[in-house]
Design a protein around this motif. Structure first.
Motif, PDB file in Angstrom:
ATOM      1  N   ASP A 194      -3.766   2.557   4.974  1.00 41.95           N
ATOM      2  CA  ASP A 194      -2.339   2.217   4.948  1.00 41.95           C
ATOM      3  C   ASP A 194      -1.606   3.265   4.127  1.00 41.95           C
ATOM      4  OD1 ASP A 194       0.176   1.184   4.555  1.00 41.95           O
ATOM      5  OD2 ASP A 194      -0.509  -0.881   4.344  1.00 41.95           O
ATOM      6  N   MET A 195      -0.791   4.060   4.783  1.00 41.60           N
ATOM      7  CA  MET A 195      -0.064   5.094   4.069  1.00 41.60           C
ATOM      8  C   MET A 195       1.365   4.654   3.742  1.00 41.60           C
ATOM      9  SD  MET A 195      -2.345   7.188   3.454  1.00 41.60           S
ATOM     10  CE  MET A 195      -1.635   8.708   2.851  1.00 41.60           C
ATOM     11  N   GLY A 196       1.593   3.366   3.782  1.00 38.78           N
ATOM     12  CA  GLY A 196       2.870   2.835   3.314  1.00 38.78           C
ATOM     13  C   GLY A 196       4.009   2.914   4.319  1.00 38.78           C
ATOM     14  N   LEU A 197       3.688   3.247   5.595  1.00 38.60           N
ATOM     15  CA  LEU A 197       4.776   3.306   6.580  1.00 38.60           C
ATOM     16  C   LEU A 197       5.137   1.900   7.041  1.00 38.60           C
ATOM     17  CD1 LEU A 197       3.083   6.295   7.471  1.00 38.60           C
ATOM     18  CD2 LEU A 197       5.477   6.386   8.122  1.00 38.60           C
ATOM     19  N   ALA A 206       2.052   5.985  11.539  1.00 42.60           N
ATOM     20  CA  ALA A 206       1.311   5.024  10.727  1.00 42.60           C
ATOM     21  C   ALA A 206      -0.192   5.101  11.020  1.00 42.60           C
ATOM     22  CB  ALA A 206       1.833   3.617  10.979  1.00 42.60           C
TER      23      ALA A 206
ATOM     24  N   GLN B  16      -2.395   6.569  -5.491  1.00 38.53           N
ATOM     25  CA  GLN B  16      -2.263   6.139  -4.108  1.00 38.53           C
ATOM     26  C   GLN B  16      -0.807   6.188  -3.664  1.00 38.53           C
ATOM     27  OE1 GLN B  16      -3.767   2.214  -3.423  1.00 38.53           O
ATOM     28  NE2 GLN B  16      -3.575   2.421  -1.216  1.00 38.53           N
ATOM     29  N   GLU B  19       0.065   9.726  -2.963  1.00 39.25           N
ATOM     30  CA  GLU B  19      -0.515  10.128  -1.678  1.00 39.25           C
ATOM     31  C   GLU B  19       0.323   9.601  -0.520  1.00 39.25           C
ATOM     32  OE1 GLU B  19      -4.648   9.169  -0.552  1.00 39.25           O
ATOM     33  OE2 GLU B  19      -5.161  10.048  -2.491  1.00 39.25           O
ATOM     34  N   GLN B  20       0.698   8.319  -0.626  1.00 36.06           N
ATOM     35  CA  GLN B  20       1.500   7.703   0.434  1.00 36.06           C
ATOM     36  C   GLN B  20       2.840   8.407   0.565  1.00 36.06           C
ATOM     37  OE1 GLN B  20       1.831   3.503  -0.283  1.00 36.06           O
ATOM     38  NE2 GLN B  20      -0.141   3.071   0.659  1.00 36.06           N
ATOM     39  N   TYR B  23       2.448  11.768   2.158  1.00 31.62           N
ATOM     40  CA  TYR B  23       2.195  11.655   3.590  1.00 31.62           C
ATOM     41  C   TYR B  23       3.479  11.311   4.348  1.00 31.62           C
ATOM     42  CZ  TYR B  23       0.764  10.126   8.151  1.00 31.62           C
ATOM     43  OH  TYR B  23       0.678  10.001   9.517  1.00 31.62           O
ATOM     44  N   GLN B  24       4.255  10.397   3.775  1.00 38.33           N
ATOM     45  CA  GLN B  24       5.490   9.992   4.460  1.00 38.33           C
ATOM     46  C   GLN B  24       6.442  11.172   4.631  1.00 38.33           C
ATOM     47  OE1 GLN B  24       6.776   6.544   2.219  1.00 38.33           O
ATOM     48  NE2 GLN B  24       4.825   5.575   2.670  1.00 38.33           N
TER      49      GLN B  24
END
Lengths: 336, 164
Positions: A194-197, A206, B16, B19-20, B23-24
């Motif tokens: 889960d990359m938070g999208l 996602a 984390q 990282e998120q 990535y976004q």
């Protein structure tokens, strides 16, 4: 360590489990697309002769399963287990199909990764000796998915270019050790990434990191390199997610090259409105159980990795502001 | 200093999050940019055309059906709602909506589309719980918050009038 596991996450199949038969069916839009001549049945409309879209999706899965079984002249009572998944609440397409066919059912949910989740589990059951023959299937339907996850189908809200078009149809495979067809060689069950999208109209971004995570694990565990494959396909990353996955893999030292493609981009022609590309359980199921298996049987492809990606959210979680957890499962198929 | 479990957890959480976030940002570069200008123009064009149509219908009611100008609005809105529901049923309104965006969503026709599309969608679940229970699924929010904001604006207006 478990005898049939290699590395961290990958199962190695040694006893020659094969996809001994397969079938795929699609709606009219899929029938007009790239897979036109390879689908086993194309329905003239999205209702497939039924009263509701839910019944239509169920009919499609029933037909795909029936055709896959009949192609090798088996009957339902010779099938030991049926593993199937779809996108609808409580997995109804799978359960209702099993009600019709009367084959013992294990319903599985993995969102759009259901195709490879069921294939992996089915192959494990045959490999382990619990079953002689397993049938695996996955389905999705554009209109049932729209209702389930988004807005009414006829609602005139504008969708962004990052949205995807849920594929209507179903694909089914028959697994066994006696017969011909591609061998299931390796399977990697993915971790949830889960990359938070949070945007349900942008599943490609996602899901891409989940695909990358699983592909990396699969390659590491098996010791294969991308160039050892004739084709590596992701399930439904489409035109936004697939380039992201390609570049993320390049950052990790894997040059994927031209043989890295996406099932979501192998279904509709460019002039068919599908936004970023196809999605849904049927995206990978249709491509794998028609085109790819046919190409392998024709000898045009000898080693293929299928990485089916799934977004594991539901409408409640994203309305509550949760991000979208994703998963990917990879299977290597080989012709010998 | 020895790191406790909680410290460790917090560190991995912030790692984390970073990282998120990275990535976004990275993924953002791959998304096609929304065509804001083109979409505004399309919305202006279609929204304007729908209003022109409304105006024509209103003139028609005044000229040919002897409606008083201040009463001709009611049948005009009803006509537009009817047309929108018809196009929704024929599967055309959503195609217009994809092209026109806000142009077909904002006028009364968009509101009618949100109700009729939801009614159609849930028709297979029966008239009472299906159609009746779901037709305001999308429009309900507009009605609720429209009423609430009208109330707030009304109160403010009343207060201002009382003060002046």
């Amino acid at each position: 360590m478990a005898k049939k596991r290699i590395g961290q996450q990958t199962f190695s199949f040694e006893s020659g489990v094969r996809v001994i038969s397969s079938a795929a069916v699609g709606g009219p839009k899929e029938g007009e697309g790239i897979l036109h001549s390879e689908l086993d049945r194309i329905y003239p409309d999205n209702y497939a002769g039924q009263e509701s879209w839910e019944k239509a999706e169920q009919k499609m899965m029933e037909d795909a399963v029936e055709m896959a079984i009949k192609k090798i002249s088996l009957s339902n009572d010779q099938i030991d287990i049926f593993l199937a998944g779809d996108l609808l609440n409580q997995n109804i397409s799978a359960s209702f199909t099993a009600r019709t066919h009367q084959i013992p059912l294990m319903g599985m949910f993995g969102a759009c990764s259901a195709s490879m989740l069921t294939l992996t589990t089915g192959a494990m059951m045959v490999e382990a000796g619990f079953c002689d023959i397993a049938v695996v299937a996955a389905s999705s339907h554009n209109s049932t998915a729209e209702r389930q996850y988004r807005y009414p189908t006829e609602y005139g809200g504008q969708k962004p270019d990052t949205a995807q078009w849920t594929v209507t149809g179903s694909g089914a495979g028959v697994l066994g050790t006696k017969g011909s067809g591609p061998r299931v060689r390796f399977a990697t069950i993915g971790k949830v990434v889960d990359m938070g999208l949070k945007n349900p109209f942008d599943m490609g971004s996602a899901m891409a990191p989940a695909a990358v995570d699983t592909i990396e694990a699969h390659l590491n565990d098996t010791g294969n390199q991308p160039h050892d494959y004739d084709l590596i396909v992701t399930g439904d990353l489409a035109s936004v997610g697939h380039p992201i996955a390609t570049d993320l893999l390049a950052d990790r030292g894997y040059n994927m090259g031209k043989n890295f493609r996406d099932c979501g981009l192998m279904i509709y022609r460019e002039d068919q409105q599908s936004f970023a590309g196809g999605s849904g359980c049927a995206s990978s199921a249709l491509v794998v159980y028609s085109h790819l298996i046919d190409e392998m049987k024709r000898g045009k492809l000898s080693r293929v990795m299928v990485v089916a990606t799934g977004a594991l959210m539901n409408p409640v979680t994203y309305q509550q502001g949760e991000s979208i957890p994703c998963v990917a499962h990879a299977v290597t198929l080989e012709m010998d | 200093m020895k790191m406790t479990d909680t410290d460790h957890k917090q560190k991995t959480n912030s790692q984390q999050e970073k990282e998120q976030k990275d990535y976004q940002e990275f993924a953002g570069k791959y998304r096609p940019k929304p065509k804001v200008l083109i979409n505004c123009l399309k919305a202006f064009l279609i929204g304007g055309l729908i209003c022109d149509l409304g105006q024509l219908v209103q003139i028609m009611y005044i000229k040919w059906f002897d409606f008083a100008p201040d009463r001709a609005g009611d049948p005009t809105v009803a006509t537009l709602i009817f047309l929108s529901c018809l196009l929704t049923g024929l599967g055309i309104y959503d195609e217009i909506g994809q092209w026109a965006g806000a142009g077909s969503a904002v006028p009364v026709t968009g509101f009618a589309n949100s109700i009729s599309s939801a009614a159609l969608e849930h028709y297979t679940e029966g008239y009472v719980l299906g159609v009746g229970g779901n037709m305001f699924k999308l429009a309900g929010s507009v009605i609720v918050w429209g009423t609430v904001s009208a109330f707030v604006v009304g109160v403010i207006r009343t207060l201002i009038t009382m003060m002046t």
